[in-house]
Write an enzyme that holds these catalytic residues in place. Structure first.
Site, PDB file in Angstrom:
ATOM      1  N   LYS A 207       1.147  -1.231   0.180  1.00  0.00           N
ATOM      2  CA  LYS A 207      -0.210   0.172  -0.050  1.00  0.00           C
ATOM      3  C   LYS A 207       1.153   0.992   0.060  1.00  0.00           C
ATOM      4  O   LYS A 207       1.857   0.986   0.259  1.00  0.00           O
ATOM      5  CB  LYS A 207      -0.830  -0.032   0.732  1.00  0.00           C
ATOM      6  CG  LYS A 207      -2.127  -1.188   1.214  1.00  0.00           C
ATOM      7  CD  LYS A 207      -2.484  -1.084   1.994  1.00  0.00           C
ATOM      8  CE  LYS A 207      -4.389  -2.286   1.641  1.00  0.00           C
ATOM      9  NZ  LYS A 207      -5.082  -2.086   3.473  1.00  0.00           N
TER      10      LYS A 207
ATOM     11  N   PHE B 132     -15.460   4.295   6.550  1.00  0.00           N
ATOM     12  CA  PHE B 132     -14.124   4.437   6.258  1.00  0.00           C
ATOM     13  C   PHE B 132     -13.941   4.353   4.854  1.00  0.00           C
ATOM     14  O   PHE B 132     -12.632   4.902   4.644  1.00  0.00           O
ATOM     15  CB  PHE B 132     -13.157   3.122   6.911  1.00  0.00           C
ATOM     16  CG  PHE B 132     -13.173   1.884   6.976  1.00  0.00           C
ATOM     17  CD1 PHE B 132     -12.765   1.567   5.622  1.00  0.00           C
ATOM     18  CD2 PHE B 132     -13.994   1.282   8.326  1.00  0.00           C
ATOM     19  CE1 PHE B 132     -13.146   0.074   5.142  1.00  0.00           C
ATOM     20  CE2 PHE B 132     -14.178  -0.199   7.544  1.00  0.00           C
ATOM     21  CZ  PHE B 132     -13.492  -0.800   6.094  1.00  0.00           C
TER      22      PHE B 132
ATOM     23  N   ARG C 120      -2.617 -14.550   4.252  1.00  0.00           N
ATOM     24  CA  ARG C 120      -3.377 -14.040   5.524  1.00  0.00           C
ATOM     25  C   ARG C 120      -2.652 -13.422   6.463  1.00  0.00           C
ATOM     26  O   ARG C 120      -3.047 -13.318   7.117  1.00  0.00           O
ATOM     27  CB  ARG C 120      -5.199 -14.086   5.489  1.00  0.00           C
ATOM     28  CG  ARG C 120      -6.044 -13.875   4.814  1.00  0.00           C
ATOM     29  CD  ARG C 120      -6.025 -12.681   4.291  1.00  0.00           C
ATOM     30  NE  ARG C 120      -7.202 -12.407   5.381  1.00  0.00           N
ATOM     31  CZ  ARG C 120      -7.477 -10.805   5.172  1.00  0.00           C
ATOM     32  NH1 ARG C 120      -7.159  -9.768   4.026  1.00  0.00           N
ATOM     33  NH2 ARG C 120      -8.244 -10.234   6.165  1.00  0.00           N
TER      34      ARG C 120
ATOM     35  N   THR D 208      -6.483  -6.877  10.335  1.00  0.00           N
ATOM     36  CA  THR D 208      -6.108  -6.208  10.094  1.00  0.00           C
ATOM     37  C   THR D 208      -5.263  -4.331  10.297  1.00  0.00           C
ATOM     38  O   THR D 208      -5.159  -3.747  10.182  1.00  0.00           O
ATOM     39  CB  THR D 208      -7.450  -5.328   9.383  1.00  0.00           C
ATOM     40  OG1 THR D 208      -7.900  -6.632   8.950  1.00  0.00           O
ATOM     41  CG2 THR D 208      -7.799  -4.366   9.094  1.00  0.00           C
TER      42      THR D 208
ATOM     43  N   ARG E 277       2.738  -6.877   8.609  1.00  0.00           N
ATOM     44  CA  ARG E 277       1.203  -5.890   9.484  1.00  0.00           C
ATOM     45  C   ARG E 277       1.985  -5.099  10.857  1.00  0.00           C
ATOM     46  O   ARG E 277       2.347  -3.894  10.842  1.00  0.00           O
ATOM     47  CB  ARG E 277      -0.025  -5.795   9.206  1.00  0.00           C
ATOM     48  CG  ARG E 277      -0.658  -5.701   7.861  1.00  0.00           C
ATOM     49  CD  ARG E 277      -1.931  -5.901   8.418  1.00  0.00           C
ATOM     50  NE  ARG E 277      -2.201  -5.028   7.020  1.00  0.00           N
ATOM     51  CZ  ARG E 277      -4.055  -6.048   6.715  1.00  0.00           C
ATOM     52  NH1 ARG E 277      -4.272  -7.158   6.696  1.00  0.00           N
ATOM     53  NH2 ARG E 277      -4.142  -5.787   5.454  1.00  0.00           N
TER      54      ARG E 277
ATOM     55  N   GLU F 231      -9.061  -9.999  -8.649  1.00  0.00           N
ATOM     56  CA  GLU F 231      -8.487  -8.879  -8.424  1.00  0.00           C
ATOM     57  C   GLU F 231      -7.088  -8.921  -9.025  1.00  0.00           C
ATOM     58  O   GLU F 231      -6.678  -8.092  -9.446  1.00  0.00           O
ATOM     59  CB  GLU F 231      -8.191  -8.654  -6.281  1.00  0.00           C
ATOM     60  CG  GLU F 231      -9.609  -8.261  -5.596  1.00  0.00           C
ATOM     61  CD  GLU F 231      -8.966  -8.978  -4.107  1.00  0.00           C
ATOM     62  OE1 GLU F 231      -9.982  -8.617  -3.283  1.00  0.00           O
ATOM     63  OE2 GLU F 231      -7.986  -9.311  -4.430  1.00  0.00           O
TER      64      GLU F 231
HETATM   65  P1  ATP Z   1      -7.550  -5.198   2.887  1.00  0.00           P
HETATM   66  O1  ATP Z   1      -8.307  -5.678   2.333  1.00  0.00           O
HETATM   67  O2  ATP Z   1      -6.691  -4.297   2.624  1.00  0.00           O
HETATM   68  O3  ATP Z   1      -6.215  -6.739   2.997  1.00  0.00           O
HETATM   69  P2  ATP Z   1      -8.497  -6.361   5.484  1.00  0.00           P
HETATM   70  O4  ATP Z   1      -8.448  -7.711   5.152  1.00  0.00           O
HETATM   71  O5  ATP Z   1      -7.416  -7.332   6.920  1.00  0.00           O
HETATM   72  O6  ATP Z   1      -7.520  -5.471   3.880  1.00  0.00           O
HETATM   73  P3  ATP Z   1     -10.700  -5.012   5.556  1.00  0.00           P
HETATM   74  O7  ATP Z   1     -11.885  -5.774   6.838  1.00  0.00           O
HETATM   75  O8  ATP Z   1     -10.785  -6.051   3.732  1.00  0.00           O
HETATM   76  O9  ATP Z   1      -9.422  -5.509   5.707  1.00  0.00           O
HETATM   77  O10 ATP Z   1     -10.968  -3.448   5.544  1.00  0.00           O
HETATM   78  C1  ATP Z   1      -9.907  -3.001   3.918  1.00  0.00           C
HETATM   79  C2  ATP Z   1      -8.873  -2.043   4.195  1.00  0.00           C
HETATM   80  O11 ATP Z   1      -9.786  -0.683   4.738  1.00  0.00           O
HETATM   81  C3  ATP Z   1      -8.344  -2.014   5.224  1.00  0.00           C
HETATM   82  O12 ATP Z   1      -6.598  -3.175   5.339  1.00  0.00           O
HETATM   83  C4  ATP Z   1      -7.594  -1.207   6.041  1.00  0.00           C
HETATM   84  O13 ATP Z   1      -6.856  -0.050   4.398  1.00  0.00           O
HETATM   85  C5  ATP Z   1      -8.961   0.014   5.431  1.00  0.00           C
HETATM   86  N1  ATP Z   1      -9.670  -0.080   7.456  1.00  0.00           N
HETATM   87  C6  ATP Z   1     -10.450  -1.344   7.906  1.00  0.00           C
HETATM   88  N2  ATP Z   1     -11.227  -1.212   8.896  1.00  0.00           N
HETATM   89  C7  ATP Z   1     -10.325   0.031   9.272  1.00  0.00           C
HETATM   90  C8  ATP Z   1     -11.186   1.217  10.410  1.00  0.00           C
HETATM   91  N3  ATP Z   1     -12.114   0.844  11.170  1.00  0.00           N
HETATM   92  N4  ATP Z   1     -10.695   2.571  10.180  1.00  0.00           N
HETATM   93  C9  ATP Z   1     -10.476   2.382   9.299  1.00  0.00           C
HETATM   94  N5  ATP Z   1      -9.634   2.127   7.899  1.00  0.00           N
HETATM   95  C10 ATP Z   1     -10.063   0.349   8.034  1.00  0.00           C
HETATM   96 MG    MG Z   2      -9.964  -7.190   2.594  1.00  0.00          MG
END
Ligand code: ATP
Ligand code: MG
Length: 139
Positions: free
Chosen positions: A11, A59, A87, A93, A104, A128
């Site tokens: 990112k 968000f 993962r 996250t 992370r 994707e």
């Molecule tokens: P990714 O899809 O990027 O691999 P993830 O699967 O761990 O991440 P998701 O729930 O899919 O998490 O959220 C996508 C992205 O949105 C996160 O990686 C983060 O950058 C952002 N994000 C998620 N939750 C929050 C939050 N509460 N506040 C701000 N940004 C958030």
């Molecule tokens: Mg995700």
């Protein structure tokens, strides 16, 4: 073969901080083979489409602005059990909850700016990867 592939993005904040090389090294050291790789930048519209599943989340706007804020590395990776194992390698996250040794934990700035994306299913890995790469960009 699709079941053994996942998709990742390093990112914008991690790229800007100069961590991309170290993150790619962690990825390949953990047994993932790079099938496709590019250095590119999402427009706000493309970032919005990529993260459309989160459209209703509070968000979403912040996420779209952030993902379009600078260049990223996008990649398709191959390994047995790629989606789940990747993962695990990226960690939770929220980096505060990520385990030691995860990408992370080591590189994320915050829950929003969390260094690395990993697909959450085989189906999404396929979608994707197709978003970024043509057939002739995969090896
Ligand atoms: P990714 O899809 O990027 O691999 P993830 O699967 O761990 O991440 P998701 O729930 O899919 O998490 O959220 C996508 C992205 O949105 C996160 O990686 C983060 O950058 C952002 N994000 C998620 N939750 C929050 C939050 N509460 N506040 C701000 N940004 C958030
Ligand atoms: Mg995700």
């Amino acid at each position: 073969m699709a079941t053994n592939r996942t998709f990742t993005m390093i990112k914008p904040e991690a790229v800007a901080a100069g961590h991309a090389g170290k993150i790619i090294d962690m990825i390949t050291s953990n047994g993932f083979r790079v099938i496709a790789l590019k250095y590119t930048r999402l427009s706000a519209q493309e970032a919005g489409t990529f993260y459309e599943v989160h459209k209703e989340r509070p968000f979403y706007g912040e996420l779209v602005d952030y993902m379009a804020s600078g260049p990223i590395f996008a990649a398709i990776l191959e390994k047995d059990n790629a989606v789940e194992d990747f993962r695990k390698l990226i960690g939770a996250t929220d980096p505060a909850q990520a385990e030691e040794g995860t990408i992370r934990k080591r590189f994320a700035e915050s829950k929003a700016k969390n260094a690395c994306h990993g697909s959450d299913s085989n189906e999404n890995a396929e979608i994707e990867g197709n978003f970024f790469f043509s057939g002739r960009e995969r090896f």
